[in-house]
Design an enzyme around this catalytic site. Sequence first.
Site, PDB file in Angstrom:
ATOM      1  N   LYS A 201      56.935  58.485 -55.163  1.00 28.37           N
ATOM      2  CA  LYS A 201      55.771  57.997 -54.746  1.00 28.37           C
ATOM      3  C   LYS A 201      55.479  57.047 -55.086  1.00 28.37           C
ATOM      4  O   LYS A 201      56.106  55.789 -55.125  1.00 28.37           O
ATOM      5  CB  LYS A 201      54.725  58.501 -53.819  1.00 28.37           C
ATOM      6  CG  LYS A 201      55.322  58.979 -52.833  1.00 28.37           C
ATOM      7  CD  LYS A 201      54.147  60.080 -51.934  1.00 28.37           C
ATOM      8  CE  LYS A 201      54.796  60.789 -50.545  1.00 28.37           C
ATOM      9  NZ  LYS A 201      53.280  61.949 -50.200  1.00 28.37           N
TER      10      LYS A 201
ATOM     11  N   GLN B  59      47.434  63.594 -51.778  1.00 29.65           N
ATOM     12  CA  GLN B  59      48.598  64.050 -51.134  1.00 29.65           C
ATOM     13  C   GLN B  59      47.717  65.251 -50.831  1.00 29.65           C
ATOM     14  O   GLN B  59      46.979  66.072 -51.195  1.00 29.65           O
ATOM     15  CB  GLN B  59      49.266  64.538 -52.531  1.00 29.65           C
ATOM     16  CG  GLN B  59      50.926  64.984 -52.776  1.00 29.65           C
ATOM     17  CD  GLN B  59      51.498  65.060 -51.651  1.00 29.65           C
ATOM     18  OE1 GLN B  59      51.452  63.735 -52.175  1.00 29.65           O
ATOM     19  NE2 GLN B  59      52.059  65.292 -51.453  1.00 29.65           N
TER      20      GLN B  59
ATOM     21  N   ASP C 277      49.891  57.746 -43.507  1.00 31.93           N
ATOM     22  CA  ASP C 277      50.249  58.844 -43.757  1.00 31.93           C
ATOM     23  C   ASP C 277      49.747  59.025 -42.043  1.00 31.93           C
ATOM     24  O   ASP C 277      50.787  59.383 -41.662  1.00 31.93           O
ATOM     25  CB  ASP C 277      49.424  60.171 -44.224  1.00 31.93           C
ATOM     26  CG  ASP C 277      49.931  60.275 -45.643  1.00 31.93           C
ATOM     27  OD1 ASP C 277      51.349  60.247 -45.343  1.00 31.93           O
ATOM     28  OD2 ASP C 277      49.357  61.544 -46.482  1.00 31.93           O
TER      29      ASP C 277
END
Length: 286
Positions: A52, A96, A119
Amino acid sequence: MAEIISGTALSATIRSELKCETDKLKAQGIVPGLAVVLVGEDPASKVYVRNKTKACEEIGFYHEQYNLPATITEHEILDLVDTLNHSDKIHGILIQAPLPKGLDFKNIINHISPEKDVDAFHPVNVGKITIGDFDFLPCTPAGVMELIHTTGISVEGKNCVVVGRSNIVGKPQAMLLLKENGTVTICHSKTPDLAQFTKNADILVAAAGKAGLIRGDMIKPGSIVIDVGMNRNEEGKLVGDVDFASAEPVAGFITPVPGGVGPMTITMLMKNTLRSARNHGKNKNL
Ligand code: GUN
């Protein structure tokens, strides 16, 4: 023999478009910024986070990475989220998953400002997706839709079967397929006779997290098979949920693992961050 849909190639194309758009936004004085928070030492998570960060650099985003010890308290993470919520440099916040035991992922996600929830995990964004209001598309399901679109086959009216009902993939995937007028079935670990459903799928999305769950004899000939699985087999090799060797001769289109859905998830995260930065600029009349 199926046509292989390359997520690596599609990702490269989309990322170069995103880079162009980012350059334009930067010329207006806005640099898209992403904060990535990693807690603990999960090796797979470390790889995802590194990828990422690499994608941010490739596209020209500002990024901050926080590597926090597994011993950190939830309170301390919430403080960090607060700081990031108020940072003018940050347009996207990513925690995460999975988090180490003792930390409540849902509670932490609830504290992210929905406008920075790239997200699309916050209940506000999940709710918006359910009513057809798509500010941020959930990254993996959005990547799957882009892969399906490359086949040139319309989702409308097709039998779409999603195997797996996670909040990250299965459920939002069903919503995105429904939005494009697919007839959607969600199967899961309690579904008896999975093959009865998968054999009728014109579009099959395997997201159960079980290596080799979908074999060639469970697939409708000529169908689109998208493999979201990321499993390690006995030899430590990365494999999907679909048994590629038996599925590939039956399917019409199929994604490989690695090089299918994986790179697309990160590309969609970049797209959401760019979108957030653009919205931030609009709100400030930049
Ligand atoms: N863990 C596995 N996939 C994801 C994802 O898309 N986002 C986050 N934050 N964590 C993940």
